[in-house]
Design a protein around this motif. Structure first.
Motif, PDB file in Angstrom:
ATOM      1  N   LEU A   1       1.425   7.767  -3.444  1.00  0.00           N
ATOM      2  CA  LEU A   1       0.025   8.171  -3.613  1.00  0.00           C
ATOM      3  C   LEU A   1      -0.045   9.449  -4.434  1.00  0.00           C
ATOM      4  CD1 LEU A   1      -0.897   7.495   0.086  1.00  0.00           C
ATOM      5  CD2 LEU A   1      -1.924   6.297  -1.862  1.00  0.00           C
ATOM      6  N   PRO A   2      -0.925   9.508  -5.410  1.00  0.00           N
ATOM      7  CA  PRO A   2      -1.019  10.729  -6.225  1.00  0.00           C
ATOM      8  C   PRO A   2      -1.391  11.932  -5.346  1.00  0.00           C
ATOM      9  CG  PRO A   2      -2.343   8.950  -7.184  1.00  0.00           C
ATOM     10  CD  PRO A   2      -1.909   8.487  -5.831  1.00  0.00           C
ATOM     11  N   GLU A   3      -0.857  13.071  -5.705  1.00  0.00           N
ATOM     12  CA  GLU A   3      -1.183  14.320  -5.017  1.00  0.00           C
ATOM     13  C   GLU A   3      -2.690  14.580  -5.040  1.00  0.00           C
ATOM     14  OE1 GLU A   3       0.528  17.126  -3.694  1.00  0.00           O
ATOM     15  OE2 GLU A   3       2.265  15.775  -3.561  1.00  0.00           O
ATOM     16  N   GLY A   4      -3.208  15.044  -3.924  1.00  0.00           N
ATOM     17  CA  GLY A   4      -4.596  15.525  -3.919  1.00  0.00           C
ATOM     18  C   GLY A   4      -5.643  14.443  -3.923  1.00  0.00           C
ATOM     19  N   VAL A   5      -5.231  13.205  -3.762  1.00  0.00           N
ATOM     20  CA  VAL A   5      -6.201  12.105  -3.770  1.00  0.00           C
ATOM     21  C   VAL A   5      -6.346  11.536  -2.366  1.00  0.00           C
ATOM     22  CG1 VAL A   5      -6.507   9.697  -4.499  1.00  0.00           C
ATOM     23  CG2 VAL A   5      -5.913  11.453  -6.192  1.00  0.00           C
ATOM     24  N   VAL A   6      -7.577  11.306  -1.961  1.00  0.00           N
ATOM     25  CA  VAL A   6      -7.835  10.550  -0.737  1.00  0.00           C
ATOM     26  C   VAL A   6      -8.305   9.169  -1.194  1.00  0.00           C
ATOM     27  CG1 VAL A   6      -9.254  10.341   1.326  1.00  0.00           C
ATOM     28  CG2 VAL A   6      -8.417  12.595   0.604  1.00  0.00           C
ATOM     29  N   TYR A   7      -7.456   8.184  -0.940  1.00  0.00           N
ATOM     30  CA  TYR A   7      -7.714   6.879  -1.554  1.00  0.00           C
ATOM     31  C   TYR A   7      -8.368   5.916  -0.565  1.00  0.00           C
ATOM     32  CZ  TYR A   7      -7.196   2.950  -4.709  1.00  0.00           C
ATOM     33  OH  TYR A   7      -7.458   1.890  -5.541  1.00  0.00           O
ATOM     34  N   LEU A   8      -9.673   5.796  -0.681  1.00  0.00           N
ATOM     35  CA  LEU A   8     -10.434   4.920   0.215  1.00  0.00           C
ATOM     36  C   LEU A   8     -10.920   3.690  -0.539  1.00  0.00           C
ATOM     37  CD1 LEU A   8     -12.490   7.649   2.144  1.00  0.00           C
ATOM     38  CD2 LEU A   8     -10.230   6.688   2.691  1.00  0.00           C
ATOM     39  N   ASP A   9     -10.107   3.214  -1.469  1.00  0.00           N
ATOM     40  CA  ASP A   9     -10.500   2.032  -2.242  1.00  0.00           C
ATOM     41  C   ASP A   9      -9.418   0.953  -2.213  1.00  0.00           C
ATOM     42  OD1 ASP A   9     -12.450   0.653  -3.543  1.00  0.00           O
ATOM     43  OD2 ASP A   9     -12.071   1.542  -5.518  1.00  0.00           O
ATOM     44  N   GLY A  10      -8.630   0.981  -1.172  1.00  0.00           N
ATOM     45  CA  GLY A  10      -7.607  -0.057  -1.008  1.00  0.00           C
ATOM     46  C   GLY A  10      -8.233  -1.421  -0.757  1.00  0.00           C
ATOM     47  N   ASN A  11      -9.507  -1.437  -0.423  1.00  0.00           N
ATOM     48  CA  ASN A  11     -10.240  -2.697  -0.291  1.00  0.00           C
ATOM     49  C   ASN A  11     -10.578  -3.299  -1.657  1.00  0.00           C
ATOM     50  OD1 ASN A  11     -11.786  -0.225  -0.196  1.00  0.00           O
ATOM     51  ND2 ASN A  11     -13.600  -1.510  -0.220  1.00  0.00           N
ATOM     52  N   SER A  12     -10.318  -2.555  -2.708  1.00  0.00           N
ATOM     53  CA  SER A  12     -10.527  -3.083  -4.063  1.00  0.00           C
ATOM     54  C   SER A  12      -9.183  -3.269  -4.769  1.00  0.00           C
ATOM     55  CB  SER A  12     -11.426  -2.139  -4.862  1.00  0.00           C
ATOM     56  OG  SER A  12     -11.804  -2.737  -6.071  1.00  0.00           O
ATOM     57  N   LEU A  13      -8.362  -2.218  -4.761  1.00  0.00           N
ATOM     58  CA  LEU A  13      -7.003  -2.297  -5.316  1.00  0.00           C
ATOM     59  C   LEU A  13      -6.102  -1.428  -4.475  1.00  0.00           C
ATOM     60  CD1 LEU A  13      -5.019  -3.209  -7.600  1.00  0.00           C
ATOM     61  CD2 LEU A  13      -5.573  -1.037  -8.733  1.00  0.00           C
ATOM     62  N   GLY A  14      -5.175  -2.023  -3.766  1.00  0.00           N
ATOM     63  CA  GLY A  14      -4.219  -1.256  -2.959  1.00  0.00           C
ATOM     64  C   GLY A  14      -3.356  -0.368  -3.837  1.00  0.00           C
ATOM     65  N   PRO A  15      -2.830   0.736  -3.266  1.00  0.00           N
ATOM     66  CA  PRO A  15      -1.964   1.641  -4.038  1.00  0.00           C
ATOM     67  C   PRO A  15      -0.568   1.061  -4.214  1.00  0.00           C
ATOM     68  CG  PRO A  15      -2.113   2.396  -1.781  1.00  0.00           C
ATOM     69  CD  PRO A  15      -2.983   1.159  -1.872  1.00  0.00           C
ATOM     70  N   LEU A  16       0.238   1.782  -4.969  1.00  0.00           N
ATOM     71  CA  LEU A  16       1.584   1.317  -5.329  1.00  0.00           C
ATOM     72  C   LEU A  16       2.577   1.507  -4.180  1.00  0.00           C
ATOM     73  CD1 LEU A  16       3.709   0.470  -7.502  1.00  0.00           C
ATOM     74  CD2 LEU A  16       3.809   2.889  -8.187  1.00  0.00           C
ATOM     75  N   PRO A  17       3.132   0.432  -3.650  1.00  0.00           N
ATOM     76  CA  PRO A  17       4.238   0.599  -2.701  1.00  0.00           C
ATOM     77  C   PRO A  17       5.457   1.122  -3.469  1.00  0.00           C
ATOM     78  CG  PRO A  17       3.281  -1.631  -2.609  1.00  0.00           C
ATOM     79  CD  PRO A  17       2.774  -0.978  -3.852  1.00  0.00           C
ATOM     80  N   ARG A  18       6.122   2.110  -2.890  1.00  0.00           N
ATOM     81  CA  ARG A  18       7.256   2.729  -3.613  1.00  0.00           C
ATOM     82  C   ARG A  18       8.274   1.699  -4.095  1.00  0.00           C
ATOM     83  NH1 ARG A  18       7.201   8.176  -3.412  1.00  0.00           N
ATOM     84  NH2 ARG A  18       5.996   9.106  -1.704  1.00  0.00           N
ATOM     85  N   ALA A  19       8.503   0.685  -3.297  1.00  0.00           N
ATOM     86  CA  ALA A  19       9.547  -0.290  -3.644  1.00  0.00           C
ATOM     87  C   ALA A  19       9.137  -1.213  -4.794  1.00  0.00           C
ATOM     88  CB  ALA A  19       9.896  -1.139  -2.423  1.00  0.00           C
TER      89      ALA A  19
END
Lengths: 398, 398
Positions: free
Chosen positions: A14-32
């Motif tokens: 997750l990018p620094e300083g971001v609160v990501y409340l849009d995983g219902n549209s596009l989930g964030p990047l799994p490290r793997a």
């Protein structure tokens, strides 16, 4: 299993300083995912070339990954297959269901359904002719609208705008009682809350993977066909990889075994690699834990915003059993407010005409994030800092 | 432009010791693709998250990339859009064409067409009912079979087994003369030889990108709609991203502008990233140079094999204007022979019942490769080293 959400959070980049409340549209990047995709590109495509279809298992990937999704939506093994986009899967499920219920002509949906589901139904109805029709009612009227004319219901379990959740068990039972089949769109359910397809006796289900399942932009869709229908449902999109024997190259089509017949063309191997890495996270998650935590985070957000922002009107049902994993508020200037919020590092999204959407996905969102989001939105509302021209210019994608 | 094929070869990451003559099935990895995909995963998806749709231009990618493909197939700018798989695009083109020619009921194709095209047509015909029918004739009889009953022709320009090439200009002209529309499947044409869609007046064209265009396993398909039809063709697969205004989330479908209406669901962003990198190679290629060199390499192979391997029967027309970029030979034990060849590092493929296929793609194949392939195959045939059980066990993917 007791889920360790600190551990799941550490699995995301997750990018620094971001609160990501849009995983219902596009989930964030799994490290793997980055390494998995790179391996598929370099070691599989690059080194194995055409032999990757056998040696790297690309050809079996849609069913193998489908089985991993099946576990998350209460489906039997062998019933879920990956591919295409959700819209295409809606069309497939609808066409098969209508053919299985040939004396009826009505597709029943609701006005809260995601428009593409309705558009695909509309396209199919036009292609079929012969009196087929799409009927939509208000979401709360679906149950009562299921009558003897309905061939199939096409319902998205959780409303993409309001987060309102249908009662899948009750609607499925009612549909069967009235002789109708059911198609459940799980776009906002898969990975968001417990789903029990087999237990409720769903006929078909479809969904996407780039939201709560975190497969990345353009990740493939899935389709579920109940085992009792799997050898009956005839694919309208009868592509070669759904053929009983694709590499016989017969001129005539014969549907493949079970849900595999719902495959169409060549699977998107790179997107599937990202999805496979994303699914590893789910090996550590109990869906009941996820659900409890998601509702808790949603409550915290609702309480915080209602206390601080009287201009925002809650659009999501308060009752736990009537909502999914997102919380939405209405405001006539919702677009500008959301842009102001994004500028402050709290990312949700806007849905026309007036909905601010916030997804609460405990895999990587915790109480501190919710508090930060409440504080930022409260400050924006109090200061009216959203009221600037640059926040009102609509982007192509909202 | 004079194409420097040594330079294009250096743009690919080819495994040591392999002669890759299967680019007609899956193109090899362009060196730039790994970094491009990694960037899309890490810097775009990872850092931009949902804002990537605007900031990284993901939403415009299908049309932007489509324009790059258009240049390679003689199409006008703005006529080509990417997405889905070739089978889906066949269905879309067919459904639109049939609706545009409503007094006719026959889809004309040939028995050399790729089976999935026929399967998709079969599925559409079943869905349409009302007397619609798919008629197939031998490839060489297509021209004469175009009569006043034919609504649309569905022809793959280059036969996937024999490499035989249809006369696109002549068939298109004949179809128009008889009041039929044309759909050209360019699976074995795009990136293989010059195509002149606009010049010949083609109505629709479809194709895939993972063969000669080297986009990787599961790379997206494309569809071309002639400008004169672009505002008329009504999409049967009417997904939200083909809507005039997708983010208005209207309940009713309105087709988008031009070929963009043929978009369906969310584009496969990772696969498109690989394709974009693969298309960079084409900025250095003149299609006429490519064609001349491909025919020269094919001739070299034909001459070499015919001189050394009398048991192998040429399946590809010898005449340059009647073949694509592959050369095929027949042998009853073709499967085992191909496995023996692959074991020696010369990769072609087998197509049932008896076809050995070899693709000659000058971007990364030169005379030395052809000579090495001739030597290896000649040795295998002379020694009968293919006659071993391990070469006769069929893999899932052939």
């Amino acid at each position: 299993m007791t889920t360790d959400f600190a551990a799941t959070r550490a699995m995301f980049d997750l990018p620094e300083g971001v609160v990501y409340l849009d995983g219902n549209s596009l989930g964030p990047l799994p490290r793997a995912a980055a390494a998995r995709v790179a391996q598929t590109v370099t070691a599989e495509w690059g080194k194995l070339l055409i032999t990757g279809w056998n040696k790297a298992g690309w050809m079996d990937q849609p069913a193998r990954v489908g089985d991993r999704i099946a576990r998350l939506i209460g489906a039997e093994a062998g019933t879920v297959v990956m591919g295409d986009t959700l819209s295409i899967k809606v069309y497939q499920a609808l066409a098969s269901a209508l053919e299985m219920n040939p004396t009826r002509r009505v597709i029943l949906s609701d006005t809260g359904n995601f428009p593409s589901d309705l558009y695909m139904a509309d396209g199919l109805v036009r292609t079929l002719g012969q009196g087929y029709a799409l009927k939509t009612v208000a979401p709360e009227d679906v149950f009562d609208a299921i009558d003897e004319t309905v061939a199939v219901t096409l319902i998205t379990e959780v409303d993409y705008r309001t987060g309102r959740k249908h009662d899948m068990a009750a609607i499925t039972a009612r549909a069967h009682e009235m002789g109708a089949l059911t198609i459940w769109d799980l776009a906002h359910s898969a990975g968001a809350l417990p789903v029990h397809l087999a237990e409720v006796g769903a006929d078909f289900a479809v969904g996407c993977t780039y939201k709560y399942l975190n497969s990345g932009p353009g990740g493939p869709a899935f389709i579920y066909v109940a085992p009792r229908h799997a050898e009956v449902a005839r694919p309208a999109l009868s592509g070669w990889l759904g053929h009983e024997s694709p590499f016989a190259f017969d001129l005539g089509y014969r549907p493949g075994r079970g849900s595999e017949r719902m495959r169409v063309g060549t699977p998107p191997v790179l997107q599937l690699a990202a999805l496979e890495a994303a699914l590893d996270v789910w090996d550590h998650v109990a869906m009941e834990d996820l659900r409890a935590r998601s509702l808790h985070l949603g409550d915290l957000f609702i309480d915080g915003i209602e206390a601080a922002c009287p201009e925002l009107t809650l659009a999501t049902p308060r009752a736990h059993d009537m909502r999914g994993s997102q919380v939405s508020f209405r405001h006539p200037e919702g677009y500008a407010i959301m842009q102001a919020l994004i500028a402050r590092g709290v990312i949700g999204d806007f849905r026309a005409p007036d909905i601010l959407r916030f997804g609460f996905t405990p895999l990587y969102i915790g109480e501190a994030d919710v508090k930060a989001a409440v504080a930022a939105l409260s400050e924006i509302m109090a200061s009216r800092s959203w009221d600037r021209p640059e926040y009102k210019t609509r982007a192509k994608v909202t």
